[in-house]
Structures are given as C-alpha cells and as structure tokens.
Design an enzyme around this catalytic site. Structure first.
Site, PDB file in Angstrom:
ATOM      1  N   GLY A   1       0.830  -1.200   0.000  1.00  0.00           N
ATOM      2  CA  GLY A   1       0.000   0.000   0.000  1.00  0.00           C
ATOM      3  C   GLY A   1       0.860   1.244   0.000  1.00  0.00           C
TER       4      GLY A   1
ATOM      5  N   GLY B   1      -0.709   4.506   0.328  1.00  0.00           N
ATOM      6  CA  GLY B   1      -1.475   5.655   0.806  1.00  0.00           C
ATOM      7  C   GLY B   1      -0.685   6.372   1.879  1.00  0.00           C
ATOM      8  N   LEU B   2      -1.374   7.182   2.670  1.00  0.00           N
ATOM      9  CA  LEU B   2      -0.653   7.956   3.679  1.00  0.00           C
ATOM     10  C   LEU B   2       0.163   7.057   4.590  1.00  0.00           C
ATOM     11  CD1 LEU B   2      -3.178  10.745   4.667  1.00  0.00           C
ATOM     12  CD2 LEU B   2      -1.217  10.870   3.152  1.00  0.00           C
TER      13      LEU B   2
ATOM     14  N   HIS C   1     -21.421   8.572   5.413  1.00  0.00           N
ATOM     15  CA  HIS C   1     -21.308  10.024   5.290  1.00  0.00           C
ATOM     16  C   HIS C   1     -22.639  10.573   4.787  1.00  0.00           C
ATOM     17  CE1 HIS C   1     -19.727  13.930   4.333  1.00  0.00           C
ATOM     18  NE2 HIS C   1     -18.565  13.595   4.832  1.00  0.00           N
TER      19      HIS C   1
ATOM     20  N   ARG D   1     -22.209  12.907  11.823  1.00  0.00           N
ATOM     21  CA  ARG D   1     -22.466  12.174  10.585  1.00  0.00           C
ATOM     22  C   ARG D   1     -23.465  11.030  10.747  1.00  0.00           C
ATOM     23  NH1 ARG D   1     -16.258  11.639   8.240  1.00  0.00           N
ATOM     24  NH2 ARG D   1     -16.086  13.806   7.585  1.00  0.00           N
TER      25      ARG D   1
ATOM     26  N   GLU E   1      -6.090   2.947   7.623  1.00  0.00           N
ATOM     27  CA  GLU E   1      -7.474   2.459   7.687  1.00  0.00           C
ATOM     28  C   GLU E   1      -7.529   0.932   7.749  1.00  0.00           C
ATOM     29  OE1 GLU E   1      -9.985   4.011   4.547  1.00  0.00           O
ATOM     30  OE2 GLU E   1     -11.763   2.958   5.274  1.00  0.00           O
TER      31      GLU E   1
ATOM     32  N   ARG F   1     -15.508   7.728  13.386  1.00  0.00           N
ATOM     33  CA  ARG F   1     -14.336   8.580  13.197  1.00  0.00           C
ATOM     34  C   ARG F   1     -14.767  10.037  13.058  1.00  0.00           C
ATOM     35  NH1 ARG F   1     -12.126  10.853   9.059  1.00  0.00           N
ATOM     36  NH2 ARG F   1     -13.238   9.709   7.442  1.00  0.00           N
TER      37      ARG F   1
ATOM     38  N   LEU G   1      -6.683  11.274   8.056  1.00  0.00           N
ATOM     39  CA  LEU G   1      -5.368  11.652   7.545  1.00  0.00           C
ATOM     40  C   LEU G   1      -4.355  11.658   8.682  1.00  0.00           C
ATOM     41  CD1 LEU G   1      -6.402  14.561   5.130  1.00  0.00           C
ATOM     42  CD2 LEU G   1      -6.097  12.150   4.634  1.00  0.00           C
TER      43      LEU G   1
END
Lengths: 247, 649, 222
Positions: free
Chosen positions: B41, B43-44, B267, B338, B433, B443, B449
C-alpha cells in the site's frame, strides 16, 4: 441515448492495435462516461467478448488514474475535468465517439486504452521532492510564508499527474507536469535549498525519457483538468536559466 | 483461541509512548541493510512508513495496485488534518484532541493508542510543512486552521479542498526520494494475493503482476499492511473503484484477528444514487451543512409527485416542508454528527418522504442562506462544490435545492493490532485504515489523515524496528521455501478456478447483489432479523458465485475482470463477518446502529456494561469464526453518553 | 532515447528565442532600408545599399546575422525532429487545443520562409555581391543601381504575388515567435504578458505589411 463507439483495441504492448466499432443503446444522459464504458463492458462480457481495458480509480477527479483521448481531446469535450467527471449529456444522441489511448513515446500502450505513465514517476524520483527525512524538522510556523506564495504553490501542487498535458501537446511534451512540481517548491522557502539541482535533474530526466520540447502552444493549459497555468513553465524556464548562469 | 495482548506500555497515559521509545530495541545502522521490509500500500500510512523505514536504512519493498504510488485513495480526502498545535490559542491541547477522538468514537477505541495519536499529531504538521505541503495560510504567513465536526476548537489544517492529495503527495515525495536513493524499491500494478508465514512469522507475500499476469513471490523479514478500508463491500461507496479488502482478508485467513468489522462510517452528504449503472458515489463536503438546510416534503403525496417529476421542489410551500433535523435536534440542527444525520435521512426516505427519481434523497437547500448572505458569499464559500454538483447532476444548486443521501465512506474496523501496530501474526503489522485503528465506533472528520500519517511516519518506524532487533542474524529468505511454493499454488488454484468457471453472470452483477444485501441489512440501521437474513443470503450468494461467475480472458496479461473476481470473492466472505459482528454487538454505538437498542426518542443506546470491548474475530476454516474480546479500560477519561439535543454534549 | 546527448531541451529553446528576437531586429533594419526605394529619389536607397554592403561594422554583423539564421534553423529542425519522435503513433483525431494558433505551423511557415530566403538571396544579395548589376552615378561616384533591380523584379505579377505570400507567412511565424520567445526565456507575468502578446501582433503586422507595401506600390505605380 444511442451511440457508436470507435475504440482502440490493442492486445498487448508489442501487438499492433486497431479501431473496433461498437454500438450501444439506452445510455442515460445522467451517466458518466466511464459508467457508459462499464455498460459496454458488461454487454461485451455477456456476448463472450473481452471487455475494453481502461484505467480508472477514484472516479471523482483527483487520483489521476483515468485517461482516454475522446474525440481528439484528453479527458473529452469539457473543460477543467477528468474523464471520470465527464457526463454523457455532453454528447448528442446518435453521435460517433472515437476513444483512443494517450499517445506519446514515453507512454507505451499496455493494453487497449491502458498506458504506462511510469515516466512521470521517474521524473519525480529524479528530484521532484524536498530532501527532508522524517523527524528533526522545525516547527511548522517557524518560517512564515506569504499567503500569495502559498496560494501560487497550491495552484501548481494541484497537479494530479494524469498526463493530459502530454497527451494534448502536439509535441508530447511534459513541461506543464514538470514545471508544476518545480514551481511548487521554487515558491516555498523549504524548497529553495535544492532549487537549482532540482530543476536541472528533472529537466534532464524529462529529456532523457523522450518527451518532446515545448513550443508554447499551450494546449496543455487548455486541457489540464486542474487548470494549471503555463506561467509555471515560464517560472521553470527562468529558474533553469538562472541555474545555468549561476552554475 | 488467540490471546490478545495489547502490549500497552507501563506508566501514566502521557508517559507511555515516551517509555516505549526509551526502552525499545534498536538495530544498528550496519545491520539495517541486512533486513528487508515489505510494505503493501502507498497511501498515507504505506508511503510514509516505506519512506521513513527506507530513511533509517532498511531495505524496503513497496507495493501498490495502481500505476503509481501517488494514486492511493488517501488522495481523495478533502477536508483536512487535525493536530493539537493550538496555534489559534483557543485552548486546544494533546489531551483535548485525545478526549474528543475517544468521545467521538463512542468509547470503543483503545485509550493508549488514541493518546499517542494526539501526541504525534503536531509532528505530522511540522513534517508536512518541511516537505513543502502548501497548507492554507493567513495573511501574516502563518498556518490557518478551520473548525470541524465534533470539536470545540479550530485544529484542522487544510490545503483547499485537497488536503488528502497534498499530504499524499508529500509522502509520495518522501517515497520518491528513497526510491532515488535505492533504499525503497517500488512494485506498481501489483496485487497482493496471499501472505506467507514461515515458522509462525510473516515472511513474505504472493502478488500478481497485473500487467503480465505473472504470480510473484516476495520475501522479507517483516510485512506491513497499509491497504486501506473495505467500504467497497457495499459495491457503492465513496471509495475508489480499486479499493478492496483483499490484502487484509488474506491476513485474516492466515490467522490475523479482524476487529470490529461492523463499524462502518456513513457520510450524510453524498450525491444520491441515480441509476442501476452507477459505479460510485461522490462525496460533497460536510461543510455544506453549515449553511444548507435539510428537508423533505411533509406530505407523501408531494414526495411521490416529485419522484415522478410532476412537481418541482421550489413549488413546495414553506409550510409543507419538513426540516426534520431542525425539528428533531433543535440544539445542533443540521450540524448533528455524521451518523445521526445519516440515519435521520434514511428514516424519512423509508417513511416515503424521499425525493429524486428513486425516492432515496433529501434536499439540502441554500435558499435561506442565499437570501441572508447573498449569492456572492455562498459562491465564495461553496462555489467549487456547487460547480462539481452541477457537472454531475446537471442541476443548478443556486436555484433548486441540492439532493443528497448518505453513503458508505470509511471503515473503522480492520485488522486487530496491539499498541505496536503488530497483528496477532508475529512480524505482520497493519497501519492506517487497514487496522482497526484509533477511531472506535465512529471517526471524527479530519482524523483519518492524522491517523494514517501518525502510523506511517511516527509509529511504525519505531515499532517495526523494535520487532526487527532480534532478527539481525536471520538471513534473507529464499522464495524457494516450501511455504512460498504452497502459498503460490493456492493462489494459482484459486485463479484457475475463477477463470475456468465459465459461468453465466459477470463479477459486477454479483458485487451489486452483495451491495444490496449489505446496504439493506448491514447498512445504516440494523436489526437481528435483517442481519440473520443477510448472513443466509450472503452464504447463498457466495455459493452461487463460485458456481456461476463468468471471468473472461486469460491468466496472462491485463485482466481487469480477474482482478475484480478475486476481490469480490473476498468481499463475499468479509460481508458475512461484518453481519456476524453486527449481530453479536447488541448495542448501538457510533456507526453501528441496532434498531432494537435505541432510546424512546430514537437515539443510539450504548451498552457499556456488556460491550465495552474490541471484538476481534479469528478465522476458523469452514467453522464459525471465533470471537476474542479485548476489554477497553478508560482510566483517564470519564465515559459519557453523546447527546445532540441540548446545547452541549 | 531522448535528447540528452546534445544540450537540454530548455537550453535549445533559449537559443531559439534569443536568435529569433535578434532576427526580428534585423528585419526592422531591412524594412527601413527597403522603404527608401519608394522615395522618388532612388539615390537614397542605392547609397544605403552600398553602405550596408561595404561598411566594415556591418560586414561583421553580416556574419553574425548569417550565424543567427543558421543556428535558428538548425536548432529549430532538431527541436522539431525530436517533437515528431516523441509521438511515433499519431492520433486518429488530432487535437486542436491551443492558445497560440500559429505555433502549430512554425516548421511549415519556416520552410516557406526558408525557400523564399534562398530565392531572395539569389536575386538580390548574391547578385549584388557577385553578379552583374547596372551602375548609377551619384555625386560623381559609381554605385550599383540596386533600385533599378528591385523595380524591375516587382513588375512581374508572379514575383509580386510570391513575395506577398512569403511575407504573410512570415507574419504568422512572427505572431507566435515574438511572444513565445519571452515565455521561453521565462518572462510571463500577469502584468506585462498581455502587453507582449499585443506587441507580438503589432510587430507581425507592421513587418508583414511593411514589406508587402513595397511591391504593391511599385507594381501598381508603374
């Protein structure tokens, strides 16, 4: 709506490709271009034919994965968007749509409409970063940055690396892509330390990979989904010249 | 049964991470070169971990499914990233960020992990600025902050509506730097299909090169999984098309416990589904709820006419509109969290008041805001969002109200990890995640992030090194070991089976059906009956899948359908585990709402006595998965009930 | 394989830009002298022509000018060939996006200008240097009667049409070339770029029209 699609099919990188014609009907004007392609592929699978391979991922215009050269324009006939954000209402019922992969020597076709854009990564890897390691950096507010510079840097940093600039350029030049990264860092104090080396190595890598030269036609700016300006190219030219002159 | 040792360090909460660092094992620079790390992966979490571990001197192999590490779905995060910098001088602190995160997560997160997350949050901002991330600034040149849901302070750093993109490009830059240096080798267009375990430790992975179709073996001293969430089990979500749960699922099937799979975030402000051909849902920033008013027609007859296109929303008189959030939650109104906003929309639509041609949408109306503030102000605040909406829906939100509906967005559940982010398989780590993470049952905005980068830059580089310290004498692994051979064979058999199945239905058709089962029964509101039904239906669908799925093409070369087929096969198992977890958790908390467990006013009813634990599921072959419990102890925080009717919760 | 072996793409673009701007200054000088031929007294033109072909400073500049032309042409060719090589497989439907339309035809306009230049040098420059040209007596001294040569040439309709076409093409070339040179050397800003773009249009029209006026006046005035 009913459409005729002329799609570039190419089985592999070394195989010769050709256009195939498909008819598709009952497409909703509300569907996105890639959803239309999904429908086509479902139909092809149903008929036992191989679906059309194309790149896509986030489908919200930010990952830069989707490409497609649609009726002579990268990301199709709408401004400031990627192909995944293009909707079928931009086309007329009964229209013939020609879909090609992006063509450039550094972007070889992998299959059908999928191309290899790793050349863009290679350019970034040659120096498109600020050489700081994790940890040991100053406080984020230690260096104030003029808001205008931060905004200009953000304008340039908005690049999604899709390569539409290369696809649109009659010379397959990557100048807009390279200059966006060079500009982002040239505008920020953090990036100034390595600015000279960065512009030199990135330009050298871009040339080495076989991208064409810029002829200031500015098709890149017209087609860029993030509307990145060619003033970034001028900024890069200026910095390159500066780096040359000062040695 | 696996033992869940969370390995929380000794000492007071604020000293735990410092204590760990002070006493952890290290590897000397010369030995680091002898140790290989696989990071799956980019991602961040993945990119940050790969870059940081490369900087330390380890040899890193980094894998991603896209053509470039820069395309990971972290890139799509819009809002921002939280940190306890307290630059605005509004009373923020590490403790307050920690407190808000635990509370926002409905007290289902591990205290020590969340505290560490808040602790390192400030270093993340420093790091990103040094990398050249162009965060928004004030006129004085200092960093700007905005406020976000669930917090009383402004602690969110942002880069326009593209914060995720800019942070990911920062990490991608760091990664590119290490690729240039030679410490990280990139493997793009690779899909991890299995985890290889040698003598009880994670020692490698099996991948498929999606360009050539080749099945490859990769060995290393340790494996880090940072492959994101599994929201695409619902078919329609805000996740990218290629986001999948397969890597995590392979780890689960090799023995890693999977925690809280039922905790899924929905969401509330997404563009509604508009047809069967739809492939993906688009998120509209939550900030729209600051000025937009949410309503549906009061009369079902009006709603029906709108669905048929016989009536326009602007023709509905004010007294015939139901501003249901303002009605139900007078204190927070349209700004409830949310999960609350999402459920309320579903409730209205289920009651027959929904709008749009599907009846599954509610209005988000800016008429009052435009009258009050003027069109210019609204345009300055939301111009780009309105434009995006108009491009997709072909409706002008300045004139007709926007239509929105909730959509699957983020999964709080994931691979169970201890304090060191190590899974129940020794030598297998999980970040971002992909792990069950620090968000508990829900969350907060701008925290995804933060967690991804915290894991990648500031946690994994320490804890992975701590693990590797006693591995310096272990030579590099040959991929000829029987364990690799076995794993590769299993993968090849699976692919063979799929490609030779020659059924009659496409992969997507199954995925869509699974999505419907999940959305209807394991979505925003769940109940015993629906969950039991879902488990049954998923099982049946899975059986049908292996009998009747049609995967065209061959094993060689690009075969997108084959890639999807593997992922959907895993989703068909993962979906069942989610339903099981939701069925067992007889309470409502955060993103998990059980209709049987609500207050008389229809609010979530938590059961701290029986369910204040992490549910970590263990794979048990064909038998039912085994439930392991990690009790959650809150020593530094007072456990409360969330309340959004009154002015302060 | 790219163009690593021989300077960077940006360096070549700088050279192109500088040479282009230098050649534009020459065109202005050339136009100024040419316009003298329209004066009733042809002596001015003949004296200017004599000065241009004999003055030692000008002679040095002549070498520089030829060098400039050659570099501009060679670099232009190299850049163009590399550009063609960068896209070996063409699109079926070529793109048409641009912000400077004539930039798409620089090599084509250049080819026409080059052919014109070859004919032009043969007709005037080399004839003045080596060929037989009638004499004219000015203030008791013999000079080449270049004016007569020009007047004679421009009586032919075919020649006039060809000449006009060449300068229309040159106008297109300059319309892109002038403003593009500033971008290439890194000068592009909200404050002055609109001015440069305007100037580019004006310069291309002045130079193009200026040269075109001469044969028109001679042809229709005779």
């Amino acid at each position: 709506m009913d459409l005729t699609l002329k799609i570039w099919r190419q089985a592999g990188p070394t195989v010769k490709g050709k256009f195939e014609q498909y008819s598709i009907s009952g497409i909703s004007t509300d569907s996105s271009f890639l959803e239309m392609m999904d429908v086509l592929n479902e139909e092809l699978i149903g008929k036992g034919e191989e679906p059309v391979a194309f790149d896509h991922d986030c489908r919200e215009g930010i990952c830069g994965m989707c490409s497609l050269y649609i009726n002579g324009r990268p990301h199709g006939p709408d401004g400031g968007i990627t192909t995944c954000q293009l909707h079928m209402r931009k086309f007329k019922d009964g229209e013939t749509i020609t879909i090609e992969p992006w063509r450039a020597k550094p972007f070889p076709v992998i299959k059908d409409l999928i191309i290899d854009r790793s050349a863009l990564d290679a350019i970034i890897q040659s120096g498109g970063y600020i050489s700081v390691n994790t940890g040991g950096v100053p406080d984020a507010n230690a260096i104030p940055i003029a808001r205008e510079d931060a905004e200009l840097a953000m304008d340039a940093a908005a690049c999604i690396g899709c390569g539409a600039c290369v696809a649109a350029c009659k010379n397959a030049s990557a100048m807009l892509f390279v200059s966006a990264k060079v500009s982002q860092f040239a505008l920020l104090p953090q990036g100034k330390t390595e600015a000279k080396d960065r512009v030199r190595t990135m330009v050298a890598k871009m040339d080495e990979l076989g991208f064409g030269n810029c002829t200031n036609t500015y098709a890149c700016e017209v087609e860029c989904p993030k509307e990145i300006k060619v003033t970034n190219i001028a900024r890069m030219n200026r910095h390159f010249l500066g780096a040359k002159v000062s040695g | 049964m696996a033992t869940l040792n969370s390995k929380i360090p000794e000492g007071p909460l604020a000293e735990k991470w410092k204590n760990f660092n002070a006493h952890q094992n290290l590897v000397n620079p010369a030995n680091k070169r002898k140790l290989d790390i696989i990071v799956v992966g980019t991602g961040l979490a993945g990119a940050a971990a790969a870059a940081s571990l490369g900087e330390l001197g380890f040899i890193v192999k980094n894998f991603c499914i896209q053509d470039s590490p820069r395309r990971a779905h972290s890139i799509a995060a819009q809002g921002g990233i939280n940190a306890a910098k307290n630059y605005p001088n509004d009373g923020d602190s590490v403790y307050r960020l920690f407190y808000d995160t635990v509370k926002g997560g409905d007290y289902r997160a591990r205290e020590a992990n969340v505290y560490r997350l808040a602790e390192v949050s400030n270093s993340i901002i420093d790091q990103c600025v040094a990398q050249g991330v162009p965060f928004a600034r004030e006129y004085g040149g200092l960093l700007d902050n905005r406020s976000f849901g669930g917090a009383l302070v402004s602690r969110t750093f942002y880069a326009r509506g593209q914060t995720g993109q800019q942070l990911l490009l920062g990490a991608y830059g760091a990664l590119s730097k290490e690729v240039h240096k030679g410490s990280v080798k990139m493997y793009t267009r690779r899909e991890m299909l299995d985890l290889v375990i040698v003598d009880g430790r994670a020692r490698g992975i099996i991948t498929r090169n999606t360009v050539t179709g080749e099945i490859e073996r990769h060995s290393a001293h340790t494996v880090v999984i940072a492959t994101g969430g599994y929201g695409n089990v619902f078919f329609l979500s805000t996740n990218a098309m290629n986001s999948n749960g397969s890597s995590a699922w392979q780890c689960y099937k090799k023995g890693a416990a999977f925690a809280n799979p039922c905790f899924v975030q929905i969401h509330p402000t997404c563009i509604p589904v508009h047809g069967d051909f739809q492939s993906k849902l688009t998120l509209m920033s939550e900030s729209l709820r600051n000025d937009g008013r949410i309503w549906v027609p009061k009369n079902k007859e009006d709603a029906r006419k709108i669905q048929k296109g016989e009536l326009k929303p602007t023709e509905i008189a004010e007294e015939n509109r139901d501003y249901y959030l303002e009605r139900r939650y007078p204190a927070f109104g349209n700004l409830v969290p949310r999960d609350v906003a999402s459920r309320a929309a579903k409730e209205r639509c289920d009651a027959g008041h929904g709008v749009g041609n599907t009846g599954l949408a509610v209005y988000l109306d800016f008429k009052d805001a435009i009258n009050r503030l003027g069109r210019d102000v609204i345009e300055a605040r939301y111009g780009n969002l309105f434009q995006m909406y108009e491009k997709i829906v072909d409706d002008n939100p300045y004139e007709t109200p926007m239509m929105i509906y909730p959509a699957i967005h983020y999964t709080m559940g994931g691979i169970w990890v201890d304090y060191e982010l190590e899974t129940t398989i020794p030598g297998l780590f999980a970040g971002g995640e992909a792990n069950f993470s620090d968000h508990g049952a829900n969350r907060l905005g701008a925290s995804a992030l933060m967690q991804g980068l915290a894991d990648g830059y500031f946690v994994l580089p320490y804890t992975v090194q701590n693990y590797l310290a006693d591995q310096i004498n272990v030579p590099r692994f040959s991929t000829d070991l029987p364990e690799f051979e076995e794993a590769e064979k299993a993968v090849k058999d699976k692919l063979d089976k799929l490609i030779n199945n020659k059924g009659s239905k496409s992969v997507d058709s199954f995925h869509k059906r699974l999505g419907h089962i999940m959305w209807d029964n394991v979505g925003m509101a769940r109940n015993k009956e629906g969950l039991e039904k879902a488990i049954k239906e998923i099982k049946a669908l899975r059986e049908e899948y292996w009998k009747d799925v049609d995967v065209p093409g061959s094993l060689e070369g690009v075969n997108v359908e084959l890639e999807k087929a593997v992922r959907v096969a895993d989703f068909l198992e993962l979906g069942e585990l989610m339903a099981r977890d939701a069925l067992h958790r007889k309470e409502s908390s955060g993103g998990h709402f059980r209709e049987e467990y609500q207050t008389p006013e229809g609010e979530a009813l938590r059961n701290d006595k029986d369910f204040m634990y992490v549910a970590a599921w263990e794979y048990n072959g064909d038998g039912e998965p085994i439930l392991n419990k990690e009790p959650l102890n809150y020593e530094d925080i007072e456990v409360k009930t969330r309340n959004y009717k009154e002015a302060k919760s | 394989m790219g163009n690593k072996r021989f300077q960077s793409s940006l360096t070549k673009k700088f050279v192109m830009a500088f040479m282009g701007l230098f050649l534009i200054t020459f065109l202005f000088v050339h136009l100024g002298i040419n316009l003298l031929v329209l004066l009733p007294d042809k002596d001015y033109f003949n004296l200017a022509a004599h000065f241009m072909s004999t003055n030692p400073v000008i002679k040095v500049f002549e070498v520089v000018l030829f060098g400039g032309f050659i570099i501009h042409i060679i670099y232009g060719l190299i850049l163009q060939i590399q550009n063609w090589m960068a896209r070996p497989d063409r699109y079926k439907i070529e793109g048409w996006s641009h912000k400077s339309p004539f930039s798409k035809f620089m090599i084509h306009t250049a080819a026409i200008i080059f052919i014109f230049l070859a004919i032009h040098l043969g007709d005037f420059y080399f004839r003045a240097k080596f060929g037989a040209i009638g004499d004219v007596l000015i203030n008791g001294e013999h000079y080449h009667d270049m004016a007569a040569l020009v007047m004679a040439k421009f009586l032919s309709l075919g020649y006039v049409v060809g000449y006009i076409l060449a300068f229309v093409i040159l106008g297109f070339h300059l319309h892109h070339g002038f403003q593009s040179a500033f971008q290439s050397i890194g000068l592009n800003s909200k404050t002055y770029t609109p001015f440069i773009n305007g100037l580019s249009t004006i310069i291309s029209i002045i130079l193009s029209l200026g040269f075109i006026v001469i044969p028109l006046v001679i042809y229709f005035g005779s």
